[in-house]
Write an enzyme that holds these catalytic residues in place. Sequence first.
Site, short mmCIF file in Angstrom:
data_model
loop_
_atom_site.label_atom_id
_atom_site.label_comp_id
_atom_site.label_asym_id
_atom_site.label_seq_id
_atom_site.Cartn_x
_atom_site.Cartn_y
_atom_site.Cartn_z
N SER A 135 59.33 64.29 26.17
CA SER A 135 59.93 63.52 27.25
C SER A 135 61.39 63.96 27.44
CB SER A 135 59.80 62.02 26.95
OG SER A 135 60.18 61.22 28.04
N ARG A 196 62.01 47.35 31.52
CA ARG A 196 61.11 47.92 30.52
C ARG A 196 59.66 47.57 30.83
NH1 ARG A 196 60.71 52.12 26.95
NH2 ARG A 196 59.43 51.56 25.16
N ASP A 277 49.39 62.02 32.74
CA ASP A 277 50.81 61.66 32.75
C ASP A 277 51.27 61.44 34.19
OD1 ASP A 277 53.59 61.49 32.46
OD2 ASP A 277 53.68 63.07 30.95
N HIS A 307 51.87 59.29 29.74
CA HIS A 307 53.13 59.84 29.25
C HIS A 307 53.37 59.47 27.79
CE1 HIS A 307 57.05 61.67 29.83
NE2 HIS A 307 57.62 60.64 29.25
N ASP A 308 52.83 58.36 27.35
CA ASP A 308 52.99 57.93 25.96
C ASP A 308 52.07 58.65 24.99
OD1 ASP A 308 55.12 56.23 26.17
OD2 ASP A 308 53.98 54.37 25.97
#
Length: 330
Positions: A135, A196, A277, A307-308
Site C-alpha cells: 500500500s 475510517r 483491489d 486491498h487488505d
Amino acid sequence: MAENSSIQIDESLALPQPFTLHYGDVLPDAKIAFRLAGPADAPVVAVLGGISAHRIVAGAAGEGWWPEIVAPGLGVDTRRYRVLGIDYLGGRGASSTPQSGAKFPPLSSYDQADALSAVVRHLRLKALHAIVGASYGGMVALCFAERYAEQVNHIVILSAADKPQVLSTAWRSVQRQIVREAIARGDGAAGLKLARALAMATYRSAVEFQLRFGAAPTRGEERYRFPIEDYLFARGDDYVQKYRAESFLALSESLDLHRMDATLVHTPATLIAVREDQLVPFSDMQALAARLNGPRQLIEINSIFGHDAFLKEGAALTPIIKQALAEQST
C-alpha cells in the site's frame, strides 16, 4: 543462528537540518524513529506498510503489525533477515508528526524515502537486501528505488502503483473532509471514526461483505440497523484509539499526492496485484510494470479481502515474498 546472536536497535534519528520536504516546506527538528531487529549480520529487509503501520513490524503476540508475513519461516523470515521498520513522518509513532490542532506541511512519499535513506546511512548499511512495501509502503519503496538505487537490491511491491487511482482519491477526499469538519467542531475523533468506517468499505470486496453481512436488517426502537454497520463503526472506534485525526489527514493526503517516475527505476522488482483491489486496480499495476526499466515480474492473486489482502492472505503471499527475497541471496 543462536538466540543470543540477535540484535535490536530502537532509535529516533535526527534528520539533517534544514530538512526540506519535496514540496518545498521545511520540517523543523525533523526526526525519524526506526527499529532494526533480527540475527546479527543478516541481510536487512525494510518492511513498510499502509499509513497506519509503524516501526514495530514483528515481535511478541499483538506487538507487530504484520505477523502474517514477518515471522520465523514466513515471507520475511526473521531467522534469516534483519527487519527494519520506520514510523512514517506525519504518522503514528515517535517520528515527527502533527500536534493536535496544528498544521503540518504536505508530505510526499519521496520524503519518507529520504528519511529511510538517512536511516540506512546511519546504520552504515552498504545496501538493503530488499524493501517489502505494501500500500503506502509500496509507494515509498518505488520512490526509494528511483532516488536511491544504490541502497536497495530488490523491491517487492504489494498493491501500490506509481500514481493513485482517481476514484481512490475521490473516496479519500471525502474521508479527509469529514475529518476536517469534525476538527473544526472540536471533535476530530468523531470525524476520524466516520472516515475510517468509510475507508473500510473501500479496503474490502463486495463479495466478502455479501458473505459476511448479507443478512436482513434488524428493527430497533428508533430505526432499522444493518449488519454491516456494527462492523464498520467498530473498526472506526478501534482506529480512534490508536491514531490521531491530524496524522490521518497528513498521510491520507500524501497517498493522493504520490507521483513518481517509474521509468527511472532499474532495481529488480516483484509486483503483487490483487484482482479484487478497489483502491489499486490490477490495470494500474500492469501499467506500472510496463513503465519500470529493470527486471520485474507481476504476480496476480485473487482475494475477497481486496486491498487488505496483504494483511489477510499470509498463506498465498508467503511463498511469493520468500522466493523474491531468496533470489537476492548471495
